[in-house]
Structures are given as structure tokens and as C-alpha cells.
Design a protein around this motif. Sequence first.
Motif, mmCIF file in Angstrom:
data_model
loop_
_atom_site.group_PDB
_atom_site.id
_atom_site.type_symbol
_atom_site.label_atom_id
_atom_site.label_comp_id
_atom_site.label_asym_id
_atom_site.label_seq_id
_atom_site.Cartn_x
_atom_site.Cartn_y
_atom_site.Cartn_z
ATOM 1 N N PRO A 100 0.804 -1.234 0.000
ATOM 2 C CA PRO A 100 0.000 0.000 0.000
ATOM 3 C C PRO A 100 0.834 1.280 0.000
ATOM 4 N N GLU A 101 2.101 1.187 0.431
ATOM 5 C CA GLU A 101 2.919 2.401 0.493
ATOM 6 C C GLU A 101 3.481 2.780 -0.881
ATOM 7 N N MET A 102 3.343 1.866 -1.849
ATOM 8 C CA MET A 102 3.927 2.088 -3.182
ATOM 9 C C MET A 102 2.834 2.428 -4.194
ATOM 10 N N ARG A 103 3.102 3.378 -5.082
ATOM 11 C CA ARG A 103 2.148 3.621 -6.165
ATOM 12 C C ARG A 103 2.167 2.417 -7.103
ATOM 13 N N CYS A 104 1.004 2.074 -7.660
ATOM 14 C CA CYS A 104 0.940 0.916 -8.560
ATOM 15 C C CYS A 104 1.887 1.136 -9.728
ATOM 16 N N VAL A 105 2.730 0.131 -9.954
ATOM 17 C CA VAL A 105 3.712 0.183 -11.018
ATOM 18 C C VAL A 105 3.031 0.433 -12.372
ATOM 19 N N TRP A 106 1.834 -0.113 -12.532
ATOM 20 C CA TRP A 106 1.145 -0.014 -13.819
ATOM 21 C C TRP A 106 0.320 1.250 -13.976
ATOM 22 N N VAL A 107 -0.097 1.849 -12.851
ATOM 23 C CA VAL A 107 -0.697 3.184 -12.939
ATOM 24 C C VAL A 107 0.400 4.137 -13.415
ATOM 25 N N GLU A 108 1.600 3.943 -12.866
ATOM 26 C CA GLU A 108 2.750 4.739 -13.280
ATOM 27 C C GLU A 108 3.088 4.475 -14.747
ATOM 28 N N ALA A 109 2.984 3.222 -15.151
ATOM 29 C CA ALA A 109 3.327 2.856 -16.534
ATOM 30 C C ALA A 109 2.426 3.584 -17.536
ATOM 31 N N TRP A 110 1.133 3.622 -17.228
ATOM 32 C CA TRP A 110 0.218 4.306 -18.152
ATOM 33 C C TRP A 110 0.482 5.805 -18.143
ATOM 34 N N ARG A 111 0.885 6.324 -16.982
ATOM 35 C CA ARG A 111 1.222 7.749 -16.883
ATOM 36 C C ARG A 111 2.449 8.052 -17.753
ATOM 37 N N GLY A 112 3.486 7.258 -17.582
ATOM 38 C CA GLY A 112 4.718 7.486 -18.337
ATOM 39 C C GLY A 112 4.517 7.275 -19.831
ATOM 40 N N SER A 113 3.727 6.270 -20.146
ATOM 41 C CA SER A 113 3.486 5.924 -21.550
ATOM 42 C C SER A 113 2.844 7.071 -22.334
ATOM 43 N N ALA A 114 1.892 7.733 -21.679
ATOM 44 C CA ALA A 114 1.164 8.817 -22.348
ATOM 45 C C ALA A 114 2.120 9.942 -22.763
ATOM 46 N N LEU A 115 3.261 10.033 -22.071
ATOM 47 C CA LEU A 115 4.205 11.113 -22.352
ATOM 48 C C LEU A 115 5.194 10.743 -23.463
ATOM 49 N N MET A 116 5.295 9.459 -23.739
ATOM 50 C CA MET A 116 6.344 8.999 -24.660
ATOM 51 C C MET A 116 5.931 9.115 -26.122
ATOM 52 N N GLU A 117 6.939 9.113 -26.994
ATOM 53 C CA GLU A 117 6.673 9.238 -28.427
ATOM 54 C C GLU A 117 5.768 8.114 -28.920
ATOM 55 N N ASP A 118 6.159 6.880 -28.564
ATOM 56 C CA ASP A 118 5.340 5.751 -28.972
ATOM 57 C C ASP A 118 4.398 5.394 -27.824
ATOM 58 N N SER A 119 3.347 6.208 -27.666
ATOM 59 C CA SER A 119 2.466 5.999 -26.517
ATOM 60 C C SER A 119 1.560 4.783 -26.702
ATOM 61 N N ASN A 120 1.600 4.171 -27.876
ATOM 62 C CA ASN A 120 0.755 2.999 -28.115
ATOM 63 C C ASN A 120 1.454 1.680 -27.793
ATOM 64 N N ALA A 121 2.742 1.748 -27.499
ATOM 65 C CA ALA A 121 3.491 0.510 -27.243
ATOM 66 C C ALA A 121 2.893 -0.266 -26.082
ATOM 67 N N ILE A 122 2.332 0.446 -25.114
ATOM 68 C CA ILE A 122 1.768 -0.211 -23.929
ATOM 69 C C ILE A 122 0.513 -1.006 -24.277
ATOM 70 N N ARG A 123 -0.070 -0.727 -25.447
ATOM 71 C CA ARG A 123 -1.292 -1.432 -25.858
ATOM 72 C C ARG A 123 -0.991 -2.801 -26.484
ATOM 73 N N GLN A 124 0.286 -3.087 -26.701
ATOM 74 C CA GLN A 124 0.664 -4.402 -27.236
ATOM 75 C C GLN A 124 0.706 -5.426 -26.092
ATOM 76 N N VAL A 125 0.196 -6.605 -26.372
ATOM 77 C CA VAL A 125 0.231 -7.662 -25.356
ATOM 78 C C VAL A 125 1.670 -8.178 -25.213
ATOM 79 N N GLN A 126 2.165 -8.180 -23.996
ATOM 80 C CA GLN A 126 3.510 -8.699 -23.729
ATOM 81 C C GLN A 126 3.430 -10.196 -23.435
ATOM 82 N N VAL A 127 4.328 -10.957 -24.054
ATOM 83 C CA VAL A 127 4.305 -12.410 -23.858
ATOM 84 C C VAL A 127 4.825 -12.774 -22.463
ATOM 85 N N ALA A 128 4.641 -14.018 -22.090
ATOM 86 C CA ALA A 128 5.080 -14.485 -20.774
ATOM 87 C C ALA A 128 6.591 -14.287 -20.610
#
Lengths: 159, 329
Positions: A100-128
Motif C-alpha cells: 500500500p505504500e507504493m504507487r501501482c507500477v502499472w498506474v505509473e506505466a500508463w502515466r509514463g506511456s502517455a508522455l512517450m513518443e510511442d504511446s501505443n506501445a503499452i497497448r501491445q500484449v507482452q508475452v510471458a
Amino acid sequence: MYSVRQWSVTNSKHLGKFYNLFELALFKLHPVFKAIGYDRLEKPVRVIEHAVKGFLFDCQMCGQCALSSTGLSCPMNCPKNLRNGPCGGVRLDGHCEVKPEMRCVWVEAWRGSALMEDSNAIRQVQVAVDFSLKGSSSWLRVSRENAAAKALLDQAGEV
Amino acid sequence: MLDHDKIHPGNPLPQKDDHLSCGRFEQVLREGHFAVTAELAPLDSSLATDVYEQARLFDGFVDGMNATDGSGAHCHMSSVAMCATLANVGYSPIMQISCRDKNRIAIQGDVLGAAAMGVSNMLCLSGDGVQVGDHPEAKPVFDLDSMSLLEIIRGMRDKSKFLSGRKITSAPQVFLGAASNPTAPPIHYRPDRLAKKIAAGADFIQTQYIYDIAQFKTFMAKSRDLGLVDKCFILAGVGPLASARTANWIRTNVPGIDIPDVVVDRLAGSENQKLEGQKICIELIQQLHEIEGVSGVHVMAYRQEAAVADIIKKSGVLGDRKPWYPGIE
């Protein structure tokens, strides 16, 4: 370090651009790496990579870096190791259900992604995750794989 | 003498041409009916008769029932065994698979085994963390996540291959599901994540509890804009709250469940809170039924399983339809 990790996400736009150049440099260096020998380089590069990415992203050296698709928020810091987060347990304040003391890594990921040039990369499914790669250098892998991909393309062009 | 060729677990229905499974649940959805599913109480028993006793509570009111996989990170009878037991008499159970307790080798084995026993619906979940359960000292596995699990089972079904690429002689014919939580942060991106799950192989979705209809409508509007409702069936999650105290406890202690103040206040101000909770649930089901793109509801009535039939009956969403159950005329 947690605060540096968050700084990296906030500055994902510039850091992302810098990484793209760095990746290009790695690709150009392929002949040099090949001449020295990738195996011989593995250990020293791994040490440098861990130091740099450990400082900036709390990198866990999974050996198959996904940072450029995750807004520079390292998914291996998610207590569930999700590569396609966030899970449904994110707290209403955006913090992690397990830590609970840590911000969700993936809430952060979507935040960072929106700022990046390729903001759609996060929409690709990552394999195992391939756990046999843990501890190895992603940089050398990127150099080797990009060179191999280019060789394949060149070959296809000649045919 | 036993004739092994004559054993067909669950006496499966003939599989229709464009269907992925031979299960009744998929058939109901593809026929365009408003489907109803419910979550079975987790069992701390080793008796098959206890499984049937739980299932009978829903007879005639649900098209599928979910068997949880170590729900809330607690030990219970396995979802594989519960589903196999149910499929054996013709039910269409939905087998939940959590990535928390098993790695890719164990899970792929379970998928084949369950399919062999007649289980035709599987729901891929990442799973709760071990810290919320009765064995917080356990090793969390999380070898896969819900998304990679979907891809793997789809590969087993459509390409007859394990993740390793090794050939499967007879592919598991399963209808694949996933979960979605439309009301947890980052709310703006939840439809995008749903899109990823569909891209990874989800044929149907069961959502977390919905108590904030307005927020869910926003989620559905974006999902429709992304074309997601044409690619998969979305079942909205609902459940009766036992009291205002329970609602407050859930809000504080169960991450990811958003219960608006207006719901809690309504419970607190009523004379019979349990009945009021069921009434709220009935109203939610009716409202969800009206939202474009919602294919059904998933009722999770923890410790109120016996009230599910009545809730669904009073909601009227089944119309004249009576879902199949063993022994139906």
C-alpha cells in the motif's frame, strides 16, 4: 530508489528519446561487440547495465527489458510481476494492493506511456516472461537481435 | 466390463460450427440471450455432494457458474475438481484459473485435464496477492499474468500447441474468459486494457462488482467506441451487500471495489439492511440490462448464495427463459 524511479516516469519523454538513440548506438556497435565476443562482454555489460538501470528504474535484470513499452516503469517491481497490468486490485488512490505504500507500477506505466513518443506501445500484449534470461544483459540482446533482424531483411532484399 | 469408449464426461452437446466450445454457456450468449452467471461458494470439503448442493441453489436461474481458484488467496477445493464434478452431470461451469499458485507447466496440464473432464469455459485471472489469504507466508508464483495465460490457452485451442511449441494431439475446445475492473485506477485506461485482453484471446468478460452505474456507463461507452462489444461478451459483476457495515468494510479492506456513498447511506438508512442490499442488487441488474453492449450479469453473492435465485427472479432479466439444469423437463 523509489523517488528516482518516479522521476524517470515523469521524464519518460526525454529519457525515452535518449534510449532510442542509445539503442541505435548499440546496433551500430554490433560489429565491435561481435569482434570482442558477446560472451566475453556479458559480465562487464551486465554490471554496468544493472548499475544504471537499477539506479534509474529499480531494474530487476529480467533480461528482456520492456521499459520502452511500459512508460519506463519497470513491470518487475509489480509484486505480481505483471507484464500486462494493472490488476483489478489497484487502490482508489492509485497505490498497490500488495504494497500500500507504493504507487501501482502499472498506474505509473500508463502515466509514463502517455508522455512517450510511442504511446501505443503499452497497448501491445507482452508475452510471458522467459525466466531463463534473468540476470542477463538486455542491451547486448537488443544489439544482437536488431543486427540479426537487419541481416534477415537484407537477405530478403537480395532474393 | 467397463467400455472406455463410451465414457463421455458430461455428455457434451454437439459443437456448433462457429462455436469454440460445446458448452451451454457459449450457446446462450451466441443465441443473443441476456446471460446470467453466479459464483459458487468456495468449499472447504472433500465431498462431491457438497459441490452439487451448492450448484442446486442456482438451478433454473443461471447459465454458468464460476468455481473460484483459491479465492481471496485462501485454501479451498480446487476449481478443476469442482468444475469436473459439475460438468459430469451436464452443468456448464466456468473454471477460474489464477496465476498466483501454479506455473505454466501446471496450468497447461490442468487445462487439458479439465477439458478431458468436460469443462468448456475457463476464466483467466492474475489472482489476489498471498498477503490477503490464510497462508500469507506462501510463495507467490505469478509465472504468468492473466494476459499471457489467455494467449497460451488460445494457442492450445487454436494451434494445438503448448507454449513451448510442442504439439497437443487433441486441442481443448474452450470458451475463454477474463476479468475486468472498470472502476479501479487508472480508470481512463481500463477500456484499453480490456482491448488488450480481447487481443490476447478473451471471448467473454466478467467484471468486478459494479455499484457506480454512471462510471460503468462511461467505461461501456468507450468500449463501444473501441469496437470491443462486438468482439466479446461482457457480463457485468453484481452482488448483494449484507449491511452498511459490510459495505464500509469492503470499501476499506478490499482493494479495487468502489462503493459510492449513496449506496452505503441507503443501506444504513433502511430497517432491514440485508433485504435492502438485495433490493439494490436487483435494481443494479435491471439497470445493467439496459446498457448497450452488456450481454449479461455475473452475480457474486458471497455468503448469500441462497438468495441468488430470488434476486435473479425478481430482476426479471431472464424473461420467460429457464436456464438448463440437470433434471429439467
